[in-house]
Design a protein around this motif. Structure first.
Motif, PDB file in Angstrom:
ATOM      1  N   VAL A 115       0.954  -1.265  -0.074  1.00  0.00           N
ATOM      2  CA  VAL A 115      -0.017  -0.001   0.002  1.00  0.00           C
ATOM      3  C   VAL A 115       0.909   1.249  -0.068  1.00  0.00           C
ATOM      4  O   VAL A 115       1.681   1.375   0.872  1.00  0.00           O
ATOM      5  CB  VAL A 115      -1.021   0.098   1.226  1.00  0.00           C
ATOM      6  CG1 VAL A 115      -1.672   1.267   1.259  1.00  0.00           C
ATOM      7  CG2 VAL A 115      -1.720  -1.213   1.327  1.00  0.00           C
ATOM      8  N   PRO A 116       0.780   2.235  -0.873  1.00  0.00           N
ATOM      9  CA  PRO A 116       1.611   3.379  -1.100  1.00  0.00           C
ATOM     10  C   PRO A 116       1.524   4.252   0.166  1.00  0.00           C
ATOM     11  O   PRO A 116       0.393   4.478   0.541  1.00  0.00           O
ATOM     12  CB  PRO A 116       1.248   3.981  -2.396  1.00  0.00           C
ATOM     13  CG  PRO A 116       0.490   3.163  -3.242  1.00  0.00           C
ATOM     14  CD  PRO A 116      -0.031   2.017  -2.209  1.00  0.00           C
ATOM     15  N   GLY A 117       2.592   4.377   0.662  1.00  0.00           N
ATOM     16  CA  GLY A 117       2.668   5.151   1.864  1.00  0.00           C
ATOM     17  C   GLY A 117       2.616   4.564   3.401  1.00  0.00           C
ATOM     18  O   GLY A 117       2.528   4.903   4.301  1.00  0.00           O
ATOM     19  N   GLY A 118       2.095   3.074   2.950  1.00  0.00           N
ATOM     20  CA  GLY A 118       1.818   2.313   4.211  1.00  0.00           C
ATOM     21  C   GLY A 118       3.034   1.178   4.663  1.00  0.00           C
ATOM     22  O   GLY A 118       2.903   0.494   5.391  1.00  0.00           O
ATOM     23  N   GLU A 119       4.081   1.426   3.858  1.00  0.00           N
ATOM     24  CA  GLU A 119       5.034   0.180   3.934  1.00  0.00           C
ATOM     25  C   GLU A 119       5.810   0.280   5.518  1.00  0.00           C
ATOM     26  O   GLU A 119       5.842   1.245   6.085  1.00  0.00           O
ATOM     27  CB  GLU A 119       6.373   0.818   3.249  1.00  0.00           C
ATOM     28  CG  GLU A 119       6.117   0.605   1.692  1.00  0.00           C
ATOM     29  CD  GLU A 119       5.485   2.275   1.014  1.00  0.00           C
ATOM     30  OE1 GLU A 119       5.078   3.077   1.895  1.00  0.00           O
ATOM     31  OE2 GLU A 119       5.138   2.377  -0.393  1.00  0.00           O
ATOM     32  N   GLY A 120       5.985  -0.942   5.975  1.00  0.00           N
ATOM     33  CA  GLY A 120       6.289  -1.129   7.146  1.00  0.00           C
ATOM     34  C   GLY A 120       5.190  -1.016   8.371  1.00  0.00           C
ATOM     35  O   GLY A 120       5.739  -1.141   9.528  1.00  0.00           O
ATOM     36  N   THR A 121       3.873  -0.754   8.053  1.00  0.00           N
ATOM     37  CA  THR A 121       3.031  -0.484   9.029  1.00  0.00           C
ATOM     38  C   THR A 121       2.039  -1.732   9.164  1.00  0.00           C
ATOM     39  O   THR A 121       2.074  -2.683   8.337  1.00  0.00           O
ATOM     40  CB  THR A 121       2.053   0.604   8.730  1.00  0.00           C
ATOM     41  OG1 THR A 121       1.442   0.596   7.419  1.00  0.00           O
ATOM     42  CG2 THR A 121       3.085   1.839   8.636  1.00  0.00           C
ATOM     43  N   ASP A 122       1.456  -1.570  10.249  1.00  0.00           N
ATOM     44  CA  ASP A 122       0.427  -2.748  10.474  1.00  0.00           C
ATOM     45  C   ASP A 122      -1.024  -2.819   9.773  1.00  0.00           C
ATOM     46  O   ASP A 122      -1.478  -1.489   9.932  1.00  0.00           O
ATOM     47  CB  ASP A 122       0.163  -3.261  11.838  1.00  0.00           C
ATOM     48  CG  ASP A 122       1.511  -3.817  12.284  1.00  0.00           C
ATOM     49  OD1 ASP A 122       2.341  -4.157  11.621  1.00  0.00           O
ATOM     50  OD2 ASP A 122       1.604  -3.856  13.571  1.00  0.00           O
ATOM     51  N   VAL A 123      -1.836  -3.709   9.398  1.00  0.00           N
ATOM     52  CA  VAL A 123      -3.014  -3.592   9.340  1.00  0.00           C
ATOM     53  C   VAL A 123      -3.991  -3.651  10.455  1.00  0.00           C
ATOM     54  O   VAL A 123      -3.753  -4.803  11.226  1.00  0.00           O
ATOM     55  CB  VAL A 123      -3.716  -4.705   8.308  1.00  0.00           C
ATOM     56  CG1 VAL A 123      -5.174  -4.590   8.107  1.00  0.00           C
ATOM     57  CG2 VAL A 123      -3.047  -4.536   6.748  1.00  0.00           C
ATOM     58  N   PRO A 124      -4.483  -2.676  10.859  1.00  0.00           N
ATOM     59  CA  PRO A 124      -5.086  -2.837  12.172  1.00  0.00           C
ATOM     60  C   PRO A 124      -6.062  -3.835  12.186  1.00  0.00           C
ATOM     61  O   PRO A 124      -6.886  -4.239  11.338  1.00  0.00           O
ATOM     62  CB  PRO A 124      -5.751  -1.414  12.519  1.00  0.00           C
ATOM     63  CG  PRO A 124      -5.784  -0.540  11.273  1.00  0.00           C
ATOM     64  CD  PRO A 124      -4.875  -1.634  10.238  1.00  0.00           C
ATOM     65  N   ASP A 125      -6.064  -4.573  13.456  1.00  0.00           N
ATOM     66  CA  ASP A 125      -7.157  -5.727  13.691  1.00  0.00           C
ATOM     67  C   ASP A 125      -8.366  -5.026  14.131  1.00  0.00           C
ATOM     68  O   ASP A 125      -8.756  -4.653  15.351  1.00  0.00           O
ATOM     69  CB  ASP A 125      -6.416  -6.279  14.720  1.00  0.00           C
ATOM     70  CG  ASP A 125      -7.132  -7.715  14.910  1.00  0.00           C
ATOM     71  OD1 ASP A 125      -8.321  -8.137  14.326  1.00  0.00           O
ATOM     72  OD2 ASP A 125      -6.697  -8.786  15.640  1.00  0.00           O
ATOM     73  N   PRO A 126      -9.620  -5.345  13.274  1.00  0.00           N
ATOM     74  CA  PRO A 126     -10.794  -4.895  13.573  1.00  0.00           C
ATOM     75  C   PRO A 126     -11.614  -5.669  14.309  1.00  0.00           C
ATOM     76  O   PRO A 126     -12.464  -5.300  15.113  1.00  0.00           O
ATOM     77  CB  PRO A 126     -11.634  -4.907  12.071  1.00  0.00           C
ATOM     78  CG  PRO A 126     -10.922  -6.147  11.205  1.00  0.00           C
ATOM     79  CD  PRO A 126      -9.571  -5.866  11.813  1.00  0.00           C
ATOM     80  N   TYR A 127     -11.018  -6.617  14.964  1.00  0.00           N
ATOM     81  CA  TYR A 127     -11.328  -7.536  16.197  1.00  0.00           C
ATOM     82  C   TYR A 127     -11.395  -6.749  17.124  1.00  0.00           C
ATOM     83  O   TYR A 127     -12.341  -6.763  18.122  1.00  0.00           O
ATOM     84  CB  TYR A 127     -10.734  -8.725  16.264  1.00  0.00           C
ATOM     85  CG  TYR A 127     -11.398  -9.803  17.288  1.00  0.00           C
ATOM     86  CD1 TYR A 127     -12.341 -10.896  16.915  1.00  0.00           C
ATOM     87  CD2 TYR A 127     -10.633  -9.920  18.531  1.00  0.00           C
ATOM     88  CE1 TYR A 127     -12.799 -11.541  17.824  1.00  0.00           C
ATOM     89  CE2 TYR A 127     -11.142 -10.718  19.458  1.00  0.00           C
ATOM     90  CZ  TYR A 127     -12.222 -11.577  19.285  1.00  0.00           C
ATOM     91  OH  TYR A 127     -12.802 -12.463  20.100  1.00  0.00           O
TER      92      TYR A 127
END
Length: 156
Positions: A115-127
């Motif tokens: 994801v452009p600009g998202g490198e090195g970050t996590d997908v937040p857990d919607p749980y």
């Protein structure tokens, strides 16, 4: 067949959402006979469960199928059998790398690296956050970019 595995913690929110969205994009591209997708979790709490109701509601809204999807735990063998193993967050990436030991020749990228600009970050857990819409937006973008990357790399 090119095989892609998405991995999160429980395999009921993020990774099955990514699996379903990616499969949908692969089918739209007419590549379902060339690329397969699956998902798994590093934890074992939800084995056999359907995707989370928030994931199902969102996929229903976008008319993306998730039939017969059931949570499963990732196996060491998966890390050798899949061409692309993609972690939804850094904790699961570390767990996958530990599971792989020295048996995995290639890296295990984070999903957000696509994801452009998202490198090195996590997908937040919607749980935990309940923000399934935000997660879907990231996953939709990331799956498009991942598919484009695979097509370029694999000559499809």
């Amino acid at each position: 067949m090119i095989r892609v595995l998405f991995v999160c913690l429980g395999n009921i929110c993020r990774s099955p959402m990514a699996e379903a969205v990616f499969r949908h994009k692969v089918k739209e591209a007419g590549l379902e006979n060339r690329i397969a997708a699956d998902s798994a979790g590093t934890g074992d709490w939800h084995i056999g469960s359907a995707p989370h109701e928030g994931t199902r509601a969102l996929l229903d809204r976008y008319r993306i199928g998730y039939e017969r999807m059931k949570a499963r735990q990732v196996l060491a063998a998966d890390l050798k059998e899949y061409d692309y193993v993609i972690a939804m967050d850094s904790k699961n990436k570390k767990d996958l790398e530990a599971l792989a030991g020295t048996g995995r020749a290639c890296s295990i990228p984070l999903f957000m690296d696509y994801v452009p600009g998202g490198e090195g970050t996590d997908v937040p857990d919607p749980y935990f956050t309940g923000n399934f819409d935000e997660v879907y937006e990231r996953i939709d973008t990331g799956c498009s970019r991942l598919l484009a990357s695979i097509r370029e790399k694999e000559g499809l």
